[in-house]
Write a protein that holds these residues in place. Sequence first.
Motif, PDB file in Angstrom:
ATOM      1  N   PHE A 104      32.624  88.634  34.565  1.00 16.23           N
ATOM      2  CA  PHE A 104      32.123  88.129  35.842  1.00 16.23           C
ATOM      3  C   PHE A 104      30.602  88.293  35.880  1.00 16.23           C
ATOM      4  O   PHE A 104      30.090  89.202  36.540  1.00 16.23           O
ATOM      5  CB  PHE A 104      32.768  88.889  37.010  1.00 16.23           C
ATOM      6  CG  PHE A 104      34.269  88.813  37.007  1.00 16.23           C
ATOM      7  CD1 PHE A 104      34.924  87.703  37.514  1.00 16.23           C
ATOM      8  CD2 PHE A 104      35.038  89.831  36.451  1.00 16.23           C
ATOM      9  CE1 PHE A 104      36.311  87.620  37.486  1.00 16.23           C
ATOM     10  CE2 PHE A 104      36.415  89.754  36.425  1.00 16.23           C
ATOM     11  CZ  PHE A 104      37.060  88.643  36.939  1.00 16.23           C
ATOM     12  N   PRO A 105      29.885  87.420  35.167  1.00 17.71           N
ATOM     13  CA  PRO A 105      28.424  87.552  35.112  1.00 17.71           C
ATOM     14  C   PRO A 105      27.788  87.508  36.497  1.00 17.71           C
ATOM     15  O   PRO A 105      28.256  86.786  37.385  1.00 17.71           O
ATOM     16  CB  PRO A 105      27.985  86.353  34.280  1.00 17.71           C
ATOM     17  CG  PRO A 105      29.196  85.934  33.525  1.00 17.71           C
ATOM     18  CD  PRO A 105      30.366  86.298  34.390  1.00 17.71           C
ATOM     19  N   TYR A 106      26.735  88.300  36.644  1.00 11.27           N
ATOM     20  CA  TYR A 106      26.021  88.362  37.918  1.00 11.27           C
ATOM     21  C   TYR A 106      25.549  86.962  38.317  1.00 11.27           C
ATOM     22  O   TYR A 106      24.982  86.237  37.510  1.00 11.27           O
ATOM     23  CB  TYR A 106      24.824  89.305  37.804  1.00 11.27           C
ATOM     24  CG  TYR A 106      24.051  89.432  39.091  1.00 11.27           C
ATOM     25  CD1 TYR A 106      24.553  90.199  40.133  1.00 11.27           C
ATOM     26  CD2 TYR A 106      22.855  88.760  39.267  1.00 11.27           C
ATOM     27  CE1 TYR A 106      23.860  90.309  41.323  1.00 11.27           C
ATOM     28  CE2 TYR A 106      22.150  88.866  40.449  1.00 11.27           C
ATOM     29  CZ  TYR A 106      22.661  89.641  41.476  1.00 11.27           C
ATOM     30  OH  TYR A 106      21.981  89.736  42.661  1.00 11.27           O
ATOM     31  N   ASP A 108      27.400  84.424  39.114  1.00 15.92           N
ATOM     32  CA  ASP A 108      28.410  83.376  38.959  1.00 15.92           C
ATOM     33  C   ASP A 108      29.035  83.080  40.318  1.00 15.92           C
ATOM     34  O   ASP A 108      29.426  84.010  41.037  1.00 15.92           O
ATOM     35  CB  ASP A 108      29.517  83.830  38.004  1.00 15.92           C
ATOM     36  CG  ASP A 108      29.415  83.221  36.638  1.00 15.92           C
ATOM     37  OD1 ASP A 108      28.373  82.605  36.336  1.00 15.92           O
ATOM     38  OD2 ASP A 108      30.371  83.374  35.858  1.00 15.92           O
ATOM     39  N   SER A 110      31.897  81.789  43.049  1.00 16.96           N
ATOM     40  CA  SER A 110      33.347  81.918  43.124  1.00 16.96           C
ATOM     41  C   SER A 110      33.989  80.653  42.565  1.00 16.96           C
ATOM     42  O   SER A 110      33.423  79.566  42.698  1.00 16.96           O
ATOM     43  CB  SER A 110      33.795  82.088  44.580  1.00 16.96           C
ATOM     44  OG  SER A 110      33.258  83.259  45.114  1.00 16.96           O
ATOM     45  N   LYS A 120      41.157  83.234  36.915  1.00 22.04           N
ATOM     46  CA  LYS A 120      40.292  84.407  37.106  1.00 22.04           C
ATOM     47  C   LYS A 120      40.910  85.509  37.977  1.00 22.04           C
ATOM     48  O   LYS A 120      40.570  86.676  37.812  1.00 22.04           O
ATOM     49  CB  LYS A 120      38.958  83.977  37.705  1.00 22.04           C
ATOM     50  CG  LYS A 120      38.062  83.306  36.696  1.00 22.04           C
ATOM     51  CD  LYS A 120      36.641  83.249  37.199  1.00 22.04           C
ATOM     52  CE  LYS A 120      35.742  83.244  36.004  1.00 22.04           C
ATOM     53  NZ  LYS A 120      34.480  83.854  36.229  1.00 22.04           N
TER      54      LYS A 120
END
Length: 151
Positions: A104-106, A108, A110, A120
């Motif tokens: 969950f890259p910073y 990204d 929803s 996810k």
Amino acid sequence: MKKTIYLIAIAVLTLTSCKKEVTEEEKALATQIETYDALMAEAMEVHDEIMPKMGELMELKGEITEKAEAGELSDQTAISSTAEELKASHNGMMTWMKDYSEKFPYGDPSPETKEAIDKKMPVLEQEVEEIKNLRDKTMKAIDNAKALLNK
């Protein structure tokens, strides 16, 4: 005057007839997105709760090592297991943060489709469960270390 009222009536009817009704699928997706966002927030709340404890873990580990070397602590089994708990909690946090940031890259956004949410959501649920377990292990390690040090 009648022309103006007639034109206003046509404009209102045109605008209201173009209004899109929200489908059940769209409502369900919106609910799933809200749930996803809430879980993301929960993961960060738990992270933020235990992250400040990382320094305390290392301080306690150092203090245990120091007192053991000075002969102030004699139970080698307790010293070893407590120091290992502290180290494992610290390493667990570092591993969780790395793993979480890869999944969950910073920044990204929803997921916006049902397929993306379905893909996810289970991963996020697992990450939340892992960080909660890590919080519990961290607090237990701190409590055990303080008990060993008689704090």
